[in-house]
Design an enzyme around this catalytic site. Structure first.
Site, PDB file in Angstrom:
ATOM      1  N   LYS A 222       0.844  -1.200   0.000  1.00 34.78           N
ATOM      2  CA  LYS A 222       0.000   0.000   0.000  1.00 34.78           C
ATOM      3  C   LYS A 222       0.878   1.249   0.000  1.00 34.78           C
ATOM      4  O   LYS A 222       1.663   1.470   0.912  1.00 34.78           O
ATOM      5  CB  LYS A 222      -0.905  -0.007   1.228  1.00 34.78           C
ATOM      6  N   ASP A 227      -2.693  10.458   3.775  1.00 32.47           N
ATOM      7  CA  ASP A 227      -4.120  10.144   3.847  1.00 32.47           C
ATOM      8  C   ASP A 227      -4.841  11.181   4.681  1.00 32.47           C
ATOM      9  O   ASP A 227      -4.758  11.176   5.910  1.00 32.47           O
ATOM     10  CB  ASP A 227      -4.322   8.749   4.449  1.00 32.47           C
ATOM     11  N   LYS A 234     -10.163  13.048   8.242  1.00 30.87           N
ATOM     12  CA  LYS A 234      -9.670  12.709   9.576  1.00 30.87           C
ATOM     13  C   LYS A 234      -9.594  13.971  10.429  1.00 30.87           C
ATOM     14  O   LYS A 234      -9.380  15.071   9.906  1.00 30.87           O
ATOM     15  CB  LYS A 234      -8.260  12.113   9.488  1.00 30.87           C
ATOM     16  N   ASP A 245       1.549   6.269   5.908  1.00 30.39           N
ATOM     17  CA  ASP A 245       0.516   5.413   5.334  1.00 30.39           C
ATOM     18  C   ASP A 245       0.999   4.703   4.068  1.00 30.39           C
ATOM     19  O   ASP A 245       0.262   3.911   3.485  1.00 30.39           O
ATOM     20  CB  ASP A 245      -0.752   6.218   5.038  1.00 30.39           C
ATOM     21  N   ASP A 304     -12.252   7.061   3.938  1.00 29.70           N
ATOM     22  CA  ASP A 304     -11.029   6.847   4.720  1.00 29.70           C
ATOM     23  C   ASP A 304     -10.636   5.371   4.746  1.00 29.70           C
ATOM     24  O   ASP A 304      -9.626   5.019   5.347  1.00 29.70           O
ATOM     25  CB  ASP A 304     -11.210   7.374   6.148  1.00 29.70           C
ATOM     26  N   GLU A 306      -9.554   3.775   2.126  1.00 33.67           N
ATOM     27  CA  GLU A 306      -9.088   3.835   0.741  1.00 33.67           C
ATOM     28  C   GLU A 306      -7.993   2.824   0.416  1.00 33.67           C
ATOM     29  O   GLU A 306      -7.829   2.429  -0.741  1.00 33.67           O
ATOM     30  CB  GLU A 306      -8.595   5.260   0.423  1.00 33.67           C
ATOM     31  N   ARG A 308      -7.627  -0.313   1.033  1.00 32.36           N
ATOM     32  CA  ARG A 308      -8.097  -1.599   0.505  1.00 32.36           C
ATOM     33  C   ARG A 308      -8.560  -1.475  -0.947  1.00 32.36           C
ATOM     34  O   ARG A 308      -8.543  -2.446  -1.688  1.00 32.36           O
ATOM     35  CB  ARG A 308      -9.213  -2.147   1.388  1.00 32.36           C
TER      36      ARG A 308
END
Length: 455
Positions: A222, A227, A234, A245, A304, A306, A308
């Site tokens: 990933k 993010d 967030k 992230d 949020d 995202e 996956r």
């Protein structure tokens, strides 16, 4: 401070005596050292270093407390507690590779923005240690740490691509990248949707190394370089560590570095969907339905979740060629941290042999992992009224498990697949590493891959 391992013990190297808890008499110490330890209240407590003086004030050596002896990586504390100079272990070490690695990892400092590395230590390689193996593992861990520690201002999707190109060039790997609107033309719609709101174009990085007829090992990481949460934004506190992230991408690059440096007999493929999850007029929205590469439609319950989405498109591509082993790594859920904390990443697989191998390797090299279940009844929690699947559940329970079940939908052909939900961060100083970016799971994975495929 940085630690240099030397294969020949320097003449002036000072000894480090390892002392178990309450075992001064059993440590075969000089009588003067025992007296000095008692005078300073040293009894072998874990992680404590006591420098031994000579008459006249020069150094005679040092004592290091190993406590109950549960962790060889605890020796990493010596990198920061010993005075600079030449050192060696006074006696043989049961796990010489791990002891040497601990020393080197403990000396890591991220210096890109002005932090000073301090004075260097030279440490004689413990007898029986494989210097080449220790160095390639340490270099790979440092690569991972450096990438995670770098803020997004200097490591967006483009810079992550450049870092991968640099690694590929170092090992003679091939690399190709699909950018921006080309993602739609090449059928990676969810990677495009997640990253399209950023000024840094989304991309899919694809690196291949090794002979084409060797067993295929594919790593997917990933690469969310920052993010915001997207339109489901967030809170500010939740963004403070979001430079990390892309920790899944950093970890698979570290693992790839180990594999290539060891010249393992594999055809290695590394896939990194690299994006920023930003906010703009073209950001994807809660309630949108995205069509994935695999054709599965996904209703967006939360922007949020995202990671996956981009992994799903990359995993679908990886699955198309049915590799012998498929691994994905991601800083995917806070639920994993609630369940197991920051130090113990969960992994998910239906391959019982792989699970057993990973668990054994994690213990052997002190790279903690814990298997969690792909609990099929929870799959129904991802249902959608209008699409094939939702990207989140409505009740919030079992968040790490349901995220793994989401990903599993996109891996159908590959028989041996594992998903790692990592944190990629030390929230406090450890003997083997300071607060900051961390490699998790890749040393255990290197053991398993080397054991299966060899050189």
């Amino acid at each position: 401070m940085p630690v240099e391992l030397v294969e020949q013990k320097p003449e002036a190297a000072l000894p480090v005596f390892l002392v178990a808890k309450d075992a001064l008499e059993a440590a075969a110490l000089p009588s003067a050292a025992v007296a000095w330890a008692r005078a300073n209240g040293f009894s072998g407590e874990a992680g404590r270093t006591l420098v031994l003086p000579r008459e006249g004030g020069s150094l005679a050596g040092a004592l290091f407390g190993t406590g109950d002896g549960e962790s060889v990586l605890a020796l990493g504390a010596l990198a920061r507690s010993l005075p600079g100079g030449d050192w060696h272990f006074a006696s043989a070490i049961a796990q010489p590779d791990l002891a040497a690695l601990a020393l080197v990892l403990g000396g890591y400092v991220f210096t890109r923005y002005g932090k000073k590395p301090g004075r260097a230590l030279r440490f004689a390689l413990p007898e029986g240690a494989d210097a080449a193996h220790v160095r390639r593992v340490a270099d790979s861990v440092f690569l991972t740490r450096d990438l995670v520690n770098t803020p997004t201002s200097d490591l967006g999707p483009l810079e992550l691509e450049e870092a991968t190109r640099k690694l590929a060039a170092a090992h003679g790997a091939d690399i190709s990248v699909i950018h921006g609107e080309d993602l739609l033309a090449r059928n990676f719609p969810m990677i495009h949707a997640v990253g399209r709101a950023s000024t840094g174009a989304p991309r899919l990085i694809d690196m291949i190394w090794g002979p084409g007829d060797a067993p295929k090992v594919t790593l997917v990481g990933k690469g969310v370089c920052f993010d915001t949460g997207g339109l489901d934004i967030k809170p500010s506190a939740g963004m403070l560590l979001m430079k990390k992230d892309m920790g899944g991408a950093a970890n698979v690059l570290g693992l790839a570095s180990m594999i290539m440096a060891a010249k393992l007999n594999v055809r290695l493929r590394v896939l990194i969907p690299a994006v920023e999850n930003s906010i703009a007029g073209n950001a994807f929205r809660p309630g949108d339905v995205l069509r994935s590469r695999k054709g599965i439609t996904v209703e967006i319950g939360n922007t949020d979740a995202e990671g996956r989405l981009i992994l799903a498109d990359a995993l679908a591509l990886a699955d198309e060629e049915q590799p012998a082993l498929l691994i994905d790594m991601a800083t995917l859920t806070g639920a994993a941290r609630v369940a197991l904390g920051p130090d113990l990443p969960p992994f998910y697989t239906n391959d019982e042999t792989l699970a057993a191998d990973l668990s054994a390797a994690s213990v052997k090299v002190e790279d903690p992992l814990w298997r969690m279940p792909l609990w099929r009844p929870y799959d129904a929690k991802l249902s959608s009224k209008i699409a094939d699947i939702n990207n989140v559940t409505t009740d919030g329970f079992a968040g790490s498990i349901t995220a793994a079940l989401f990903l599993k939908r996109f891996v159908e052909k590959t028989r041996s697949w594992a998903h790692f939900d990592i944190f990629a961060w030390n929230p406090a100083d450890r003997p083997y590493g300071l607060t900051g970016g961390e490699a998790q799971g890749i040393r255990a994975l290197e053991q398993v891959i080397a054991g299966r495929f060899g050189a």
